[in-house]
Design a protein around this motif. Structure first.
Motif, PDB file in Angstrom:
ATOM      1  N   LEU A  40       0.827  -1.204   0.000  1.00  0.00           N
ATOM      2  CA  LEU A  40       0.000   0.000   0.000  1.00  0.00           C
ATOM      3  C   LEU A  40       0.862   1.256   0.000  1.00  0.00           C
ATOM      4  CD1 LEU A  40      -2.541   1.732   0.359  1.00  0.00           C
ATOM      5  CD2 LEU A  40      -2.443   1.229   2.810  1.00  0.00           C
ATOM      6  N   LYS A  41       1.879   1.273   0.826  1.00  0.00           N
ATOM      7  CA  LYS A  41       2.763   2.435   0.911  1.00  0.00           C
ATOM      8  C   LYS A  41       3.422   2.718  -0.436  1.00  0.00           C
ATOM      9  CE  LYS A  41       4.023   1.935   5.816  1.00  0.00           C
ATOM     10  NZ  LYS A  41       5.130   1.651   6.747  1.00  0.00           N
ATOM     11  N   LYS A  42       3.945   1.672  -1.078  1.00  0.00           N
ATOM     12  CA  LYS A  42       4.620   1.855  -2.363  1.00  0.00           C
ATOM     13  C   LYS A  42       3.668   2.436  -3.415  1.00  0.00           C
ATOM     14  CE  LYS A  42       7.868  -1.977  -1.635  1.00  0.00           C
ATOM     15  NZ  LYS A  42       8.252  -3.350  -2.077  1.00  0.00           N
ATOM     16  N   ALA A  43       2.454   1.894  -3.473  1.00  0.00           N
ATOM     17  CA  ALA A  43       1.491   2.349  -4.470  1.00  0.00           C
ATOM     18  C   ALA A  43       1.023   3.771  -4.187  1.00  0.00           C
ATOM     19  CB  ALA A  43       0.301   1.399  -4.516  1.00  0.00           C
ATOM     20  N   ALA A  44       0.784   4.085  -2.916  1.00  0.00           N
ATOM     21  CA  ALA A  44       0.326   5.428  -2.553  1.00  0.00           C
ATOM     22  C   ALA A  44       1.392   6.467  -2.870  1.00  0.00           C
ATOM     23  CB  ALA A  44      -0.043   5.475  -1.069  1.00  0.00           C
ATOM     24  N   ILE A  45       2.645   6.140  -2.591  1.00  0.00           N
ATOM     25  CA  ILE A  45       3.743   7.059  -2.904  1.00  0.00           C
ATOM     26  C   ILE A  45       3.854   7.245  -4.415  1.00  0.00           C
ATOM     27  CG2 ILE A  45       6.263   7.286  -2.885  1.00  0.00           C
ATOM     28  CD1 ILE A  45       6.198   5.991  -0.082  1.00  0.00           C
ATOM     29  N   SER A  46       3.674   6.161  -5.176  1.00  0.00           N
ATOM     30  CA  SER A  46       3.710   6.259  -6.635  1.00  0.00           C
ATOM     31  C   SER A  46       2.596   7.172  -7.135  1.00  0.00           C
ATOM     32  CB  SER A  46       3.559   4.859  -7.247  1.00  0.00           C
ATOM     33  OG  SER A  46       3.493   4.936  -8.651  1.00  0.00           O
ATOM     34  N   PHE A  47       1.418   7.107  -6.518  1.00  0.00           N
ATOM     35  CA  PHE A  47       0.311   7.981  -6.902  1.00  0.00           C
ATOM     36  C   PHE A  47       0.670   9.443  -6.647  1.00  0.00           C
ATOM     37  CE2 PHE A  47      -3.429  10.433  -5.618  1.00  0.00           C
ATOM     38  CZ  PHE A  47      -4.211  10.332  -6.759  1.00  0.00           C
ATOM     39  N   VAL A  48       1.254   9.717  -5.489  1.00  0.00           N
ATOM     40  CA  VAL A  48       1.645  11.087  -5.150  1.00  0.00           C
ATOM     41  C   VAL A  48       2.630  11.626  -6.178  1.00  0.00           C
ATOM     42  CG1 VAL A  48       2.829  12.522  -3.440  1.00  0.00           C
ATOM     43  CG2 VAL A  48       1.179  10.795  -2.694  1.00  0.00           C
ATOM     44  N   GLU A  49       3.537  10.782  -6.627  1.00  0.00           N
ATOM     45  CA  GLU A  49       4.544  11.209  -7.593  1.00  0.00           C
ATOM     46  C   GLU A  49       3.943  11.530  -8.964  1.00  0.00           C
ATOM     47  OE1 GLU A  49       7.224   7.924  -7.378  1.00  0.00           O
ATOM     48  OE2 GLU A  49       8.410   8.805  -5.750  1.00  0.00           O
ATOM     49  N   GLN A  50       2.738  11.032  -9.241  1.00  0.00           N
ATOM     50  CA  GLN A  50       2.086  11.312 -10.527  1.00  0.00           C
ATOM     51  C   GLN A  50       1.332  12.636 -10.520  1.00  0.00           C
ATOM     52  OE1 GLN A  50      -0.083   7.937 -12.341  1.00  0.00           O
ATOM     53  NE2 GLN A  50       0.793   6.659 -10.741  1.00  0.00           N
ATOM     54  N   LEU A  51       1.162  13.251  -9.368  1.00  0.00           N
ATOM     55  CA  LEU A  51       0.434  14.515  -9.287  1.00  0.00           C
ATOM     56  C   LEU A  51       1.210  15.621  -9.986  1.00  0.00           C
ATOM     57  CD1 LEU A  51      -0.664  14.342  -5.549  1.00  0.00           C
ATOM     58  CD2 LEU A  51      -2.117  13.962  -7.539  1.00  0.00           C
ATOM     59  N   ARG A  52       0.486  16.550 -10.583  1.00  0.00           N
ATOM     60  CA  ARG A  52       1.117  17.693 -11.233  1.00  0.00           C
ATOM     61  C   ARG A  52       1.409  18.781 -10.208  1.00  0.00           C
ATOM     62  NH1 ARG A  52      -3.524  18.364 -15.647  1.00  0.00           N
ATOM     63  NH2 ARG A  52      -4.655  18.197 -13.689  1.00  0.00           N
ATOM     64  N   PRO A  53       2.289  19.730 -10.543  1.00  0.00           N
ATOM     65  CA  PRO A  53       2.698  20.750  -9.568  1.00  0.00           C
ATOM     66  C   PRO A  53       1.535  21.537  -8.965  1.00  0.00           C
ATOM     67  CG  PRO A  53       4.186  20.774 -11.437  1.00  0.00           C
ATOM     68  CD  PRO A  53       3.075  19.826 -11.795  1.00  0.00           C
ATOM     69  N   ASN A  54       0.485  21.813  -9.752  1.00  0.00           N
ATOM     70  CA  ASN A  54      -0.626  22.623  -9.256  1.00  0.00           C
ATOM     71  C   ASN A  54      -1.702  21.825  -8.537  1.00  0.00           C
ATOM     72  OD1 ASN A  54       0.492  25.010 -10.179  1.00  0.00           O
ATOM     73  ND2 ASN A  54      -0.525  24.885 -12.171  1.00  0.00           N
ATOM     74  N   ASP A  55      -1.632  20.493  -8.602  1.00  0.00           N
ATOM     75  CA  ASP A  55      -2.614  19.682  -7.894  1.00  0.00           C
ATOM     76  C   ASP A  55      -2.395  19.793  -6.387  1.00  0.00           C
ATOM     77  OD1 ASP A  55      -3.660  18.792 -10.293  1.00  0.00           O
ATOM     78  OD2 ASP A  55      -2.327  17.047 -10.374  1.00  0.00           O
ATOM     79  N   ARG A  56      -3.495  19.785  -5.646  1.00  0.00           N
ATOM     80  CA  ARG A  56      -3.426  19.887  -4.190  1.00  0.00           C
ATOM     81  C   ARG A  56      -3.773  18.531  -3.594  1.00  0.00           C
ATOM     82  NH1 ARG A  56      -5.865  24.127  -6.554  1.00  0.00           N
ATOM     83  NH2 ARG A  56      -7.878  23.074  -6.417  1.00  0.00           N
ATOM     84  N   ALA A  57      -2.932  18.061  -2.666  1.00  0.00           N
ATOM     85  CA  ALA A  57      -3.139  16.730  -2.108  1.00  0.00           C
ATOM     86  C   ALA A  57      -2.926  16.732  -0.597  1.00  0.00           C
ATOM     87  CB  ALA A  57      -2.187  15.727  -2.759  1.00  0.00           C
ATOM     88  N   VAL A  58      -3.817  16.032   0.094  1.00  0.00           N
ATOM     89  CA  VAL A  58      -3.700  15.834   1.529  1.00  0.00           C
ATOM     90  C   VAL A  58      -3.786  14.341   1.797  1.00  0.00           C
ATOM     91  CG1 VAL A  58      -4.728  16.271   3.790  1.00  0.00           C
ATOM     92  CG2 VAL A  58      -4.766  18.063   2.057  1.00  0.00           C
ATOM     93  N   GLY A  59      -2.874  13.832   2.595  1.00  0.00           N
ATOM     94  CA  GLY A  59      -2.916  12.439   3.004  1.00  0.00           C
ATOM     95  C   GLY A  59      -3.453  12.338   4.417  1.00  0.00           C
TER      96      GLY A  59
END
Length: 220
Positions: A40-59
């Motif tokens: 789960l950790k590996k996949a979630a981190i991979s998802f975060v890395e796919q976000l664009r600079p202007n996307d806003r993300a909270v975990g």
């Protein structure tokens, strides 16, 4: 084509949407996730890395409580580090956590917004309350809050010994009602595929608009 109450409507607006979005990544950290937490950790981190600079993300990690993993919505490094350091805890209070996120983060927030929920769907609230206690937050209140705020919910369900028919129904129903998608994932290859599909789904969308042919009634 678009229909309202069985009546086809005239489309007045149709255009591709390519704008930044706000996403909350809600990760189950209860003891049921322990066997697959590293995947789960590996996949979630991979998802975060796919976000664009202007996307806003909270975990947010959750069990009976919610734990915010990053306070700055574009701080990718803190978010990835917090995901990597995530440990397992107790049972999950799923519905109250979802409603809290919708009301505290998404309500009143402009722009596209999505909640990605990774859990087995089990609700532990009833286990912690006196017999006969009435829950304030339920599947129905979660769906209503998501619809009111325009929050798309993507549910990713993994298998565990704690799954229930009610939980399975909720995990499938809430994406259907909010414009998201439902996925089953139990292994790293499943997680990677699912998170990749969600990333594409959020990035490539269309906006469609129409004026209802029927005049709305009072209160609608």
């Amino acid at each position: 084509k678009i229909f309202e109450n069985g009546i086809e409507q005239q489309i007045e607006y149709f255009a591709p949407v390519d704008e930044a979005f706000t996403v909350v990544l809600l990760l189950d950290r209860s003891d049921s996730v322990a066997p697959i937490i590293n995947d789960l950790k590996k996949a979630a981190i991979s998802f975060v890395e796919q976000l664009r600079p202007n996307d806003r993300a909270v975990g947010i990690a959750f069990d009976r409580k919610a734990y915010i993993l990053n306070t700055k919505v574009r701080d990718r490094e803190t978010l990835k580090t917090s995901i990597q350091n995530m440990t397992t805890g107790a049972g999950t209070h799923l519905h109250s956590t979802i409603e809290g996120i919708i009301n505290r983060i998404f309500r009143g927030l402009k722009g596209r917004k999505a909640l990605i929920v990774f859990t087995d769907g089990q609700e532990a609230w009833n286990w912690d309350q006196p017999k006969g206690a009435i829950p304030q937050f339920t599947a129905e209140t979660n769906i209503k809050a998501a619809e009111e705020t325009g929050t798309q919910i993507y549910s990713i369900q993994f298998d565990s010994n704690f799954r229930s028919k009610e939980g399975d129904k909720f995990m499938k129903e809430i994406p259907l009602k909010t414009g998201g998608m439902y996925f089953r994932a139990d292994k790293l290859k499943d997680f990677n595929k699912v998170f990749g599909l969600i990333s594409d789904e959020l990035r490539f969308q269309y906006s469609i608009g129409y004026y209802p042919k029927d005049e709305p009634k009072k209160g609608e």
